[in-house]
Scaffold this motif. Structure first.
Motif, short mmCIF file in Angstrom:
data_model
loop_
_atom_site.label_atom_id
_atom_site.label_comp_id
_atom_site.label_asym_id
_atom_site.label_seq_id
_atom_site.Cartn_x
_atom_site.Cartn_y
_atom_site.Cartn_z
N GLU A 1 102.90 64.65 -3.34
CA GLU A 1 102.62 63.65 -4.36
C GLU A 1 101.15 63.25 -4.26
N ARG A 2 100.47 63.27 -5.38
CA ARG A 2 99.06 62.87 -5.42
C ARG A 2 99.00 61.34 -5.34
N PRO A 3 98.28 60.77 -4.36
CA PRO A 3 98.15 59.31 -4.32
C PRO A 3 97.58 58.78 -5.64
N THR A 4 98.25 57.80 -6.21
CA THR A 4 97.84 57.26 -7.51
C THR A 4 97.90 55.74 -7.47
N GLY A 5 96.79 55.10 -7.83
CA GLY A 5 96.77 53.64 -7.86
C GLY A 5 96.87 53.01 -6.48
N ILE A 6 96.27 53.65 -5.47
CA ILE A 6 96.23 53.10 -4.12
C ILE A 6 94.91 52.34 -4.02
N LEU A 7 94.98 51.04 -3.81
CA LEU A 7 93.80 50.20 -3.98
C LEU A 7 93.74 49.09 -2.95
N CYS A 8 92.53 48.78 -2.50
CA CYS A 8 92.30 47.61 -1.66
C CYS A 8 91.36 46.68 -2.42
N VAL A 9 91.75 45.41 -2.53
CA VAL A 9 90.98 44.41 -3.26
C VAL A 9 90.65 43.25 -2.33
N HIS A 10 89.38 42.87 -2.28
CA HIS A 10 88.91 41.78 -1.41
C HIS A 10 89.24 42.07 0.06
N CYS A 11 88.99 43.29 0.49
CA CYS A 11 89.22 43.66 1.89
C CYS A 11 87.91 43.61 2.65
N ARG A 12 88.00 43.43 3.98
CA ARG A 12 86.82 43.43 4.85
C ARG A 12 87.16 44.26 6.08
N ALA A 13 86.34 45.29 6.35
CA ALA A 13 86.67 46.19 7.45
C ALA A 13 85.43 46.65 8.19
N GLU A 14 85.61 46.84 9.50
CA GLU A 14 84.58 47.43 10.35
C GLU A 14 85.21 48.60 11.08
N THR A 15 84.63 49.80 10.88
CA THR A 15 85.15 51.02 11.52
C THR A 15 84.00 51.82 12.10
N SER A 16 84.35 52.78 12.96
CA SER A 16 83.32 53.60 13.60
C SER A 16 82.77 54.67 12.68
N HIS A 17 83.59 55.27 11.84
CA HIS A 17 83.15 56.40 11.02
C HIS A 17 83.11 56.04 9.54
N TYR A 18 84.15 56.42 8.78
CA TYR A 18 84.16 56.14 7.35
C TYR A 18 84.77 54.78 7.05
N SER A 19 84.17 54.11 6.09
CA SER A 19 84.79 52.88 5.59
C SER A 19 85.91 53.26 4.63
N LEU A 20 85.56 54.10 3.67
CA LEU A 20 86.48 54.48 2.61
C LEU A 20 86.28 55.95 2.29
N PHE A 21 87.38 56.71 2.29
CA PHE A 21 87.35 58.13 1.99
C PHE A 21 88.35 58.36 0.86
N VAL A 22 87.85 58.75 -0.31
CA VAL A 22 88.72 58.97 -1.47
C VAL A 22 88.69 60.46 -1.80
N GLY A 23 89.78 61.14 -1.49
CA GLY A 23 89.90 62.57 -1.75
C GLY A 23 90.74 62.82 -2.98
N ASN A 24 91.59 63.83 -2.94
CA ASN A 24 92.45 64.19 -4.08
C ASN A 24 93.42 63.05 -4.35
N SER A 25 93.14 62.31 -5.41
CA SER A 25 93.91 61.13 -5.78
C SER A 25 93.53 60.75 -7.20
N THR A 26 94.22 59.75 -7.74
CA THR A 26 93.93 59.25 -9.08
C THR A 26 93.89 57.72 -9.05
N ASP A 27 92.87 57.14 -9.69
CA ASP A 27 92.75 55.69 -9.84
C ASP A 27 92.90 54.96 -8.49
N SER A 28 92.25 55.48 -7.46
CA SER A 28 92.39 54.90 -6.13
C SER A 28 91.03 54.58 -5.52
N GLY A 29 91.02 53.62 -4.58
CA GLY A 29 89.79 53.24 -3.90
C GLY A 29 89.81 51.78 -3.50
#
Length: 190
Positions: free
Chosen positions: A126-154
């Motif tokens: 299943e292709r991720p669709t409509g996966i969303l974070c709103v008003h989020c705050r994050a600290e990570t070592s590598h990627y903050s956000l990685f959007v690959g094969n998906s639709t309307d996500s981020g």
């Protein structure tokens, strides 16, 4: 509304939910903290994955979104990780499927790989669709956000601190990246 607390066990959501708090506490385990599986739908007021970047917290992913999870609202909370297990890819949120799942007001720290990794799984069930974070705050070592094969996500209206800026692959259809801020995290000294 009821609440769920688990210690050293993964929480599996595989049906409709209307929960006040889901809290998962792990101590040095190689498991993921939360799996949103086929049939998981509804709302969670506060999702709490406890971690300190060391012995406390999941060594795997904080939350895994699988195919068949849909129409789920997570209204707040935190997703923190423990020390990553060798050979594991450790994200706060990893979406390999799912549809219309919104994380709001989530904070995260201690997860090594990414805050949010969105890309269909190996079997492409299943292709991720409509996966969303709103008003989020994050600290990570590598990627903050990685959007690959998906639709309307981020993510939107969120702030990230990471080594690498948010990344979008060509397979992302209508990725959502609006109103976010990103601060570069200095590389760790060797």
């Amino acid at each position: 509304m009821r609440s769920i607390t688990l210690v050293d066990r993964t929480w599996f959501c595989d049906g409709p939910v209307n929960l006040n708090v889901v809290r998962v506490v792990m101590h040095g385990t190689h498991k993921d903290a939360v799996h949103l599986d086929q049939g998981c739908t509804g709302s969670i007021q506060s999702l709490q994955v406890v971690g300190d970047g060391g012995a406390l917290g999941p060594a795997g992913d904080g939350v895994k979104v699988h195919p068949g999870a849909h129409d789920l609202q997570i209204m707040g909370g935190f997703i923190n990780c423990g020390k990553k297990s060798r050979g594991k890819h450790q994200d706060a949120i990893q979406a390999m499927g799912g549809r219309n799942i919104v994380f709001r007001n989530i904070t995260s720290r201690g997860c090594i790989s990414s805050f949010m990794f969105i890309n269909w799984g190996r079997l492409r069930a299943e292709r991720p669709t409509g996966i969303l974070c709103v008003h989020c705050r994050a600290e990570t070592s590598h990627y903050s956000l990685f959007v690959g094969n998906s639709t309307d996500s981020g993510a939107k209206s969120s702030s990230f601190v990471s080594r690498a800026r948010p990344r979008v692959l060509r397979g992302a259809v209508q990725p959502i990246l609006s109103g976010n801020t990103w601060t570069e995290r200095a590389a760790a000294a060797s």
